[in-house]
Scaffold this active site. Sequence first.
Site, PDB file in Angstrom:
ATOM      1  CE1 TYR A   1       0.310   1.847   4.262  1.00 33.13           C
ATOM      2  CE2 TYR A   1       0.735  -0.499   4.530  1.00 33.13           C
ATOM      3  CZ  TYR A   1       0.799   0.801   5.007  1.00 33.13           C
ATOM      4  OH  TYR A   1       1.372   1.053   6.231  1.00 33.13           O
ATOM      5  CB  CYS A   2       1.553   3.987  -1.741  1.00 38.75           C
ATOM      6  SG  CYS A   2       0.354   4.102  -3.077  1.00 38.75           S
ATOM      7  NE  ARG A   3      -0.452  11.043  -1.257  1.00 39.02           N
ATOM      8  CZ  ARG A   3      -1.203  11.385  -2.302  1.00 39.02           C
ATOM      9  NH1 ARG A   3      -2.498  11.517  -2.173  1.00 39.02           N
ATOM     10  NH2 ARG A   3      -0.644  11.603  -3.472  1.00 39.02           N
TER      11      ARG A   3
ATOM     12  N   GLY B   1      -2.437   4.449  -3.994  1.00 36.83           N
ATOM     13  CA  GLY B   1      -2.431   3.266  -4.847  1.00 36.83           C
ATOM     14  C   GLY B   1      -1.532   3.370  -6.067  1.00 36.83           C
TER      15      GLY B   1
ATOM     16  CB  ILE C   1      -2.622   4.583   4.028  1.00 38.87           C
ATOM     17  CG1 ILE C   1      -2.869   4.386   5.530  1.00 38.87           C
ATOM     18  CG2 ILE C   1      -2.132   5.977   3.689  1.00 38.87           C
ATOM     19  CD1 ILE C   1      -1.616   4.341   6.374  1.00 38.87           C
TER      20      ILE C   1
END
Length: 124
Positions: free
Chosen positions: A85-87, A89, A114
């Site tokens: 995951y990141c901020r 996608g 996230i």
Amino acid sequence: MNYGLYALILVLIAWMLYKRFVPVKGMRNLNLGQFKSKYKGHKLVDVREVQEFKQGHIAGAVNIPLSQIERRLNEIQKDEPVYLYCRSGMRSKQAAKLLSKHGYNQIFQLNGGISVWDGPTTKK
């Protein structure tokens, strides 16, 4: 007018859009519910930069920023599922492309990153 130049620009734009949205081999997008029910007990990788990770991350996640992922592949087992995951996608999809290129085929991504996470987070 130079129609050849316009055609080349259109082809380049189309190629960039295609590469951005084409599915990644071996990666599956998961919605929040699917991600929550499956990630526990597996490698959970936050691909955001260190300062973003320190501001809050999913408990149990390890931080391997996208900018470092190729040189830190040894920290991720090829034969086990990896959850990214990141901020939002976008970076996790780029990370999935890199992992896929290196032979990983059990890659899962939190669709929306996230920013859609509604569970507890940990700060470091």
